[in-house]
Design a protein around this motif. Sequence first.
Motif, PDB file in Angstrom:
ATOM      1  N   LEU A 151     -11.334  -1.521 -19.742  1.00  0.00           N
ATOM      2  CA  LEU A 151     -10.050  -0.893 -20.102  1.00  0.00           C
ATOM      3  C   LEU A 151     -10.061  -0.474 -21.570  1.00  0.00           C
ATOM      4  O   LEU A 151      -9.589   0.617 -21.923  1.00  0.00           O
ATOM      5  N   GLU A 152     -10.634  -1.310 -22.407  1.00  0.00           N
ATOM      6  CA  GLU A 152     -10.718  -0.988 -23.843  1.00  0.00           C
ATOM      7  C   GLU A 152     -11.557   0.277 -24.056  1.00  0.00           C
ATOM      8  O   GLU A 152     -11.178   1.168 -24.809  1.00  0.00           O
ATOM      9  N   ALA A 153     -12.692   0.338 -23.369  1.00  0.00           N
ATOM     10  CA  ALA A 153     -13.567   1.505 -23.520  1.00  0.00           C
ATOM     11  C   ALA A 153     -12.873   2.763 -23.012  1.00  0.00           C
ATOM     12  O   ALA A 153     -12.945   3.832 -23.634  1.00  0.00           O
ATOM     13  N   LEU A 154     -12.165   2.631 -21.875  1.00  0.00           N
ATOM     14  CA  LEU A 154     -11.470   3.809 -21.323  1.00  0.00           C
ATOM     15  C   LEU A 154     -10.388   4.318 -22.278  1.00  0.00           C
ATOM     16  O   LEU A 154     -10.070   5.507 -22.287  1.00  0.00           O
ATOM     17  N   ALA A 155      -9.858   3.415 -23.086  1.00  0.00           N
ATOM     18  CA  ALA A 155      -8.792   3.821 -24.010  1.00  0.00           C
ATOM     19  C   ALA A 155      -9.338   4.328 -25.342  1.00  0.00           C
ATOM     20  O   ALA A 155      -8.575   4.783 -26.189  1.00  0.00           O
ATOM     21  N   ASP A 156     -10.663   4.268 -25.510  1.00  0.00           N
ATOM     22  CA  ASP A 156     -11.261   4.656 -26.795  1.00  0.00           C
ATOM     23  C   ASP A 156     -11.691   6.125 -26.746  1.00  0.00           C
ATOM     24  O   ASP A 156     -12.651   6.473 -26.045  1.00  0.00           O
ATOM     25  N   PRO A 157     -11.027   7.002 -27.497  1.00  0.00           N
ATOM     26  CA  PRO A 157     -11.359   8.434 -27.406  1.00  0.00           C
ATOM     27  C   PRO A 157     -12.756   8.759 -27.925  1.00  0.00           C
ATOM     28  O   PRO A 157     -13.301   9.825 -27.623  1.00  0.00           O
ATOM     29  N   ALA A 158     -13.350   7.839 -28.675  1.00  0.00           N
ATOM     30  CA  ALA A 158     -14.691   8.122 -29.217  1.00  0.00           C
ATOM     31  C   ALA A 158     -15.784   7.890 -28.178  1.00  0.00           C
ATOM     32  O   ALA A 158     -16.930   8.272 -28.378  1.00  0.00           O
ATOM     33  N   ALA A 171     -24.543  11.426 -27.772  1.00  0.00           N
ATOM     34  CA  ALA A 171     -25.239  10.327 -28.449  1.00  0.00           C
ATOM     35  C   ALA A 171     -25.160   9.087 -27.554  1.00  0.00           C
ATOM     36  O   ALA A 171     -24.064   8.716 -27.112  1.00  0.00           O
ATOM     37  N   PRO A 172     -26.309   8.455 -27.289  1.00  0.00           N
ATOM     38  CA  PRO A 172     -26.295   7.285 -26.379  1.00  0.00           C
ATOM     39  C   PRO A 172     -25.315   6.211 -26.820  1.00  0.00           C
ATOM     40  O   PRO A 172     -24.681   5.566 -25.982  1.00  0.00           O
ATOM     41  N   GLU A 173     -25.168   6.015 -28.141  1.00  0.00           N
ATOM     42  CA  GLU A 173     -24.266   4.947 -28.605  1.00  0.00           C
ATOM     43  C   GLU A 173     -22.799   5.288 -28.382  1.00  0.00           C
ATOM     44  O   GLU A 173     -21.925   4.419 -28.505  1.00  0.00           O
ATOM     45  N   LYS A 174     -22.529   6.543 -28.015  1.00  0.00           N
ATOM     46  CA  LYS A 174     -21.142   6.929 -27.714  1.00  0.00           C
ATOM     47  C   LYS A 174     -20.874   6.921 -26.208  1.00  0.00           C
ATOM     48  O   LYS A 174     -19.833   7.370 -25.747  1.00  0.00           O
ATOM     49  N   ILE A 175     -21.858   6.451 -25.468  1.00  0.00           N
ATOM     50  CA  ILE A 175     -21.673   6.337 -24.016  1.00  0.00           C
ATOM     51  C   ILE A 175     -21.403   4.869 -23.690  1.00  0.00           C
ATOM     52  O   ILE A 175     -22.095   3.973 -24.163  1.00  0.00           O
ATOM     53  N   PHE A 176     -20.393   4.636 -22.875  1.00  0.00           N
ATOM     54  CA  PHE A 176     -20.135   3.285 -22.360  1.00  0.00           C
ATOM     55  C   PHE A 176     -20.415   3.344 -20.861  1.00  0.00           C
ATOM     56  O   PHE A 176     -19.790   4.110 -20.130  1.00  0.00           O
ATOM     57  N   SER A 177     -21.359   2.545 -20.441  1.00  0.00           N
ATOM     58  CA  SER A 177     -21.866   2.656 -19.072  1.00  0.00           C
ATOM     59  C   SER A 177     -21.393   1.463 -18.224  1.00  0.00           C
ATOM     60  O   SER A 177     -21.664   0.316 -18.556  1.00  0.00           O
ATOM     61  N   VAL A 178     -20.686   1.785 -17.154  1.00  0.00           N
ATOM     62  CA  VAL A 178     -20.077   0.747 -16.308  1.00  0.00           C
ATOM     63  C   VAL A 178     -20.709   0.815 -14.920  1.00  0.00           C
ATOM     64  O   VAL A 178     -21.019   1.904 -14.434  1.00  0.00           O
ATOM     65  N   SER A 179     -20.903  -0.326 -14.300  1.00  0.00           N
ATOM     66  CA  SER A 179     -21.350  -0.271 -12.903  1.00  0.00           C
ATOM     67  C   SER A 179     -20.403  -1.085 -12.034  1.00  0.00           C
ATOM     68  O   SER A 179     -19.845  -2.087 -12.476  1.00  0.00           O
ATOM     69  N   ILE A 180     -20.212  -0.598 -10.809  1.00  0.00           N
ATOM     70  CA  ILE A 180     -19.396  -1.315  -9.822  1.00  0.00           C
ATOM     71  C   ILE A 180     -20.379  -1.931  -8.846  1.00  0.00           C
ATOM     72  O   ILE A 180     -21.113  -1.215  -8.164  1.00  0.00           O
ATOM     73  N   MET A 181     -20.395  -3.237  -8.788  1.00  0.00           N
ATOM     74  CA  MET A 181     -21.453  -3.932  -8.046  1.00  0.00           C
ATOM     75  C   MET A 181     -20.860  -4.954  -7.068  1.00  0.00           C
ATOM     76  O   MET A 181     -19.774  -5.492  -7.300  1.00  0.00           O
ATOM     77  N   PRO A 182     -21.621  -5.269  -6.012  1.00  0.00           N
ATOM     78  CA  PRO A 182     -21.159  -6.263  -5.041  1.00  0.00           C
ATOM     79  C   PRO A 182     -21.477  -7.676  -5.482  1.00  0.00           C
ATOM     80  O   PRO A 182     -21.346  -8.611  -4.703  1.00  0.00           O
ATOM     81  N   CYS A 183     -21.880  -7.853  -6.727  1.00  0.00           N
ATOM     82  CA  CYS A 183     -22.666  -9.022  -7.104  1.00  0.00           C
ATOM     83  C   CYS A 183     -22.223  -9.577  -8.447  1.00  0.00           C
ATOM     84  O   CYS A 183     -22.019  -8.817  -9.393  1.00  0.00           O
ATOM     85  N   THR A 184     -22.113 -10.897  -8.551  1.00  0.00           N
ATOM     86  CA  THR A 184     -21.812 -11.508  -9.841  1.00  0.00           C
ATOM     87  C   THR A 184     -23.067 -11.603 -10.711  1.00  0.00           C
ATOM     88  O   THR A 184     -22.986 -11.502 -11.936  1.00  0.00           O
ATOM     89  N   ALA A 185     -24.222 -11.796 -10.071  1.00  0.00           N
ATOM     90  CA  ALA A 185     -25.465 -11.938 -10.844  1.00  0.00           C
ATOM     91  C   ALA A 185     -25.816 -10.651 -11.595  1.00  0.00           C
ATOM     92  O   ALA A 185     -26.573 -10.679 -12.568  1.00  0.00           O
TER      93      ALA A 185
END
Length: 574
Positions: free
Chosen positions: A214-221, A342-356
Amino acid sequence: MFQIEVNGKPLQAEPGETLLKVLKRNGVRVPTLCYLKDRAPSGACRLCVVEVAGQANLVPSCAFPAAEGMKIQTHSPRVLRARRTVVELLLANHPDDCLYCVRNGDCDLRRLAGELDVRQRRYCKIERRPETDNSSASVVREQSKCILCGRCVRVCEEVMGVSAIDFVERGSHSRVTTAFEEGLNVSGCVGCGQCVMVCPTGALHEVDHMGRVLEALADPALTVMVQHAPSVSVTLGEMFGLEPGSDVDGALNAVLRRMGFARVFDTGFSADLTVMEEASELLQRLGGKGPLPMMTSCSPGWINFVESFFPKWMPNLSTCKSPQQMMGALIKTYYARSQKLAPEKIFSVSIMPCTAKKGEAARRQMRGEGGLPDVDAVLTTRELAFMIRQKGLDLKTLPAELPDSLLGERSSAGKIFGASGGVMEAAVRTAYRLVTGHELENLELKAVRGLDGIKEAQVKVGDVTLDLAVVSGLMNARRLVEDMEKGLRRYHFVEVMTCPGGCIAGGGQPHDTEPELVKARMSALYTIDRKAKLRCAHNNAEVQKLYKDFLGEPLGHLSHELLHTSYAQRREGE
Ligand code: SF4
Ligand code: SF4
Ligand code: SF4
């Protein structure tokens, strides 16, 4: 078959069946907090008690065998009084945290208290607030909410073969904990989350990544990108009232965009890529370069398990990163370059079936240039459902959308990764093509489908007949590896999925994992495969483009740098 009488009505029972089994089969609902399907009854919670004519005491139906002519009452005033007392005693030591609890709205204890009309605290509280164990990157233990049902202990030992947790001490001091009461991170815990799946309360849950997303989604950068794993589209719908096995793939892409994700990718794409790399690695090993059998490396709980319990088999693990991590690595390199981000300006999220997967993303080996993590946050299917509701969105009313291109196209081979046997089937399709230059005539390898814990198959690829094994549930993996150590089994290629049935029953999925539900999810994946036009990873045009424009060839220099890793160390990041 013989007859018993339940609440004045005749019911059929089979010799050897417990009362609970007969009741369940006939739709008579009796509550339990400790019962586990297909496991020996423990009789720990005493909630399933019933009144049997001629018996002085109430009996636990989970452990009491049905007998011809037996007359029982399942909801008599005496039975209800006893159940209410059990719940009242459990609540005597329980924090009144429902409003702040992760299981608020989905808690068996809370539901039972409501059903049994428990409206006041009748027994005085013994103040005990054991510390919460936040040490694991995957699973949190809130001991204060533990009701000592023992389900987690049994699943960890009997299904996962790990035994990271157990009961210590007796009476009012009894508790479930790790050896020497250390953090889960230094126990043998592999982070699978199967204990979370069976815990009836909020005592066990995944590490929360919703806040950071949620924090990343709210960050315009930041440009926030998301990938979703193959199994998620056939399980998420259940959490919105859809039939088990409903495929919400298109609506999932749509809802993720409406939540604010700038790009939506399908992890099935990187599953196809995994197939290309893994099939090539298998052929290389068959040619003498590397030990056999090769074992799959997609399932992070299994990697943790090998590191902790069978380190001598580490060289047998495929060096391929999992699809989650391959996608993460490509988002911050190939995709970033193509979009001039720029890679450092990308926030990468995954939706997974797994806690591990949360633990996997946190490993030091899963970092790219400059130490940037390939994946910044991992949401379980449950967390995603929570966030969808929080955003006021309704999965059922959204029109289907496609994932974003470059990393979005997938074959159905990548999709069946979600079920135990899927990786093997997908890899065989491509290995056959790589060796013979032709497509496999019958793409469906039925011998490796289904919910059996250990499945075997033989497939002729060119001049070689491959001996294959597919395992799910780490206790089965333990048995298989021990047999291999004794020389009782020999294979060329072994697929291991940590959770019984594969990712469709992973530790981050909806809490209910009744076999019928899991079968419906599995069948949905195979239906998608049967109907698909693109059924092989090597025919995926976006994967071909990736090799042509960027990677070169499978197992090439850049592939090694971005898509492969070494599992020679014990878990890190936990
Ligand atoms: S575990 Fe259940 S009863 Fe306990 S605080 Fe959480 S919701 Fe309430
Ligand atoms: S996460 Fe898995 S290994 Fe860890 S305690 Fe739970 S069941 Fe055992
Ligand atoms: S942690 Fe959950 S599953 Fe384990 S004993 Fe406590 S309540 Fe039961």
